[in-house]
Design a protein around this motif. Structure first.
Motif, mmCIF file in Angstrom:
data_model
loop_
_atom_site.group_PDB
_atom_site.id
_atom_site.type_symbol
_atom_site.label_atom_id
_atom_site.label_comp_id
_atom_site.label_asym_id
_atom_site.label_seq_id
_atom_site.Cartn_x
_atom_site.Cartn_y
_atom_site.Cartn_z
ATOM 1 N N GLN A 4 45.039 49.024 41.218
ATOM 2 C CA GLN A 4 45.803 47.972 41.901
ATOM 3 C C GLN A 4 47.150 47.752 41.216
ATOM 4 O OE1 GLN A 4 42.538 47.605 40.992
ATOM 5 N NE2 GLN A 4 41.578 47.658 43.009
ATOM 6 N N GLU A 5 47.165 47.765 39.890
ATOM 7 C CA GLU A 5 48.427 47.609 39.168
ATOM 8 C C GLU A 5 49.356 48.790 39.450
ATOM 9 O OE1 GLU A 5 47.027 45.090 35.221
ATOM 10 O OE2 GLU A 5 46.648 47.248 35.286
ATOM 11 N N LYS A 6 48.775 49.972 39.548
ATOM 12 C CA LYS A 6 49.574 51.158 39.864
ATOM 13 C C LYS A 6 50.156 51.059 41.274
ATOM 14 C CE LYS A 6 47.179 54.305 36.737
ATOM 15 N NZ LYS A 6 46.303 55.481 36.623
ATOM 16 N N GLN A 7 49.367 50.525 42.209
ATOM 17 C CA GLN A 7 49.861 50.333 43.576
ATOM 18 C C GLN A 7 51.063 49.380 43.575
ATOM 19 O OE1 GLN A 7 45.889 49.259 45.188
ATOM 20 N NE2 GLN A 7 46.505 50.503 46.937
ATOM 21 N N LEU A 8 50.952 48.282 42.840
ATOM 22 C CA LEU A 8 52.048 47.320 42.774
ATOM 23 C C LEU A 8 53.273 47.934 42.098
ATOM 24 C CD1 LEU A 8 49.990 44.113 41.943
ATOM 25 C CD2 LEU A 8 51.229 44.576 44.070
ATOM 26 N N ASN A 9 53.059 48.754 41.066
ATOM 27 C CA ASN A 9 54.174 49.452 40.426
ATOM 28 C C ASN A 9 54.867 50.386 41.409
ATOM 29 O OD1 ASN A 9 53.821 48.218 37.971
ATOM 30 N ND2 ASN A 9 52.688 49.905 37.055
ATOM 31 N N LEU A 10 54.067 51.011 42.271
ATOM 32 C CA LEU A 10 54.617 51.920 43.282
ATOM 33 C C LEU A 10 55.532 51.176 44.255
ATOM 34 C CD1 LEU A 10 54.219 54.927 43.603
ATOM 35 C CD2 LEU A 10 52.358 54.487 45.188
ATOM 36 N N LEU A 11 55.181 49.922 44.565
ATOM 37 C CA LEU A 11 56.052 49.102 45.420
ATOM 38 C C LEU A 11 57.418 48.925 44.754
ATOM 39 C CD1 LEU A 11 53.689 46.232 46.649
ATOM 40 C CD2 LEU A 11 54.584 48.123 47.991
ATOM 41 N N GLY A 12 57.404 48.611 43.459
ATOM 42 C CA GLY A 12 58.648 48.432 42.713
ATOM 43 C C GLY A 12 59.473 49.716 42.675
ATOM 44 N N SER A 74 55.514 39.861 45.819
ATOM 45 C CA SER A 74 56.832 39.352 45.406
ATOM 46 C C SER A 74 57.170 39.755 43.977
ATOM 47 C CB SER A 74 56.876 37.829 45.539
ATOM 48 O OG SER A 74 56.686 37.449 46.880
ATOM 49 N N ALA A 75 56.200 39.635 43.079
ATOM 50 C CA ALA A 75 56.431 40.013 41.678
ATOM 51 C C ALA A 75 56.719 41.506 41.566
ATOM 52 C CB ALA A 75 55.217 39.638 40.835
ATOM 53 N N ALA A 76 56.038 42.303 42.372
ATOM 54 C CA ALA A 76 56.205 43.759 42.303
ATOM 55 C C ALA A 76 57.572 44.214 42.807
ATOM 56 C CB ALA A 76 55.106 44.446 43.109
ATOM 57 N N ILE A 77 58.091 43.545 43.851
ATOM 58 C CA ILE A 77 59.359 44.011 44.446
ATOM 59 C C ILE A 77 60.574 43.186 44.018
ATOM 60 C CG2 ILE A 77 58.173 45.048 46.412
ATOM 61 C CD1 ILE A 77 59.098 42.729 48.134
#
Length: 105
Positions: A4-12, A74-77
């Protein structure tokens, strides 16, 4: 680091690469233009918003994910958003692979 953290990093990463559209209006337009490869809607978005995007994605056959909250997205992007869409197949495929589903065409 969890998937899940990797997915959010991918958004960024996708934001920095210019391959992520954010906001309801732009996302819907990208779905209709067949530019969206994967749509992400916050799990705590309003019922009407979620329903509208679920229906659009079904109609235009675009994968949809409702795994994260508005705060997490929001935090990710780096800006306050509850809806976004990948416009590049590679990012979308990587995201789905981390999720454990890869139904990219």
């Amino acid at each position: 680091m969890t998937p899940q953290e990797k997915q959010l990093n991918l958004l960024g990463l996708a934001v920095k690469a210019g391959k992520l559209i954010t906001g309801e209006e732009l996302t819907i337009k990208s779905i209709q233009r067949n530019e969206a490869k994967l749509v992400i809607v916050a799990s705590n978005a309003s019922d009407n918003t979620r329903e509208k995007l679920i229906n659009k994605c079904k109609y235009y056959n675009v994968p949809l994910d409702i795994s994260f909250t508005t705060d997490e997205i929001s935090a990710a992007i780096g800006k306050s958003r509850s809806i976004c869409a990948f416009t590049e197949k590679g990012f979308a495929g990587s995201y789905l692979k981390l999720k454990g589903t890869n139904n990219m065409k």
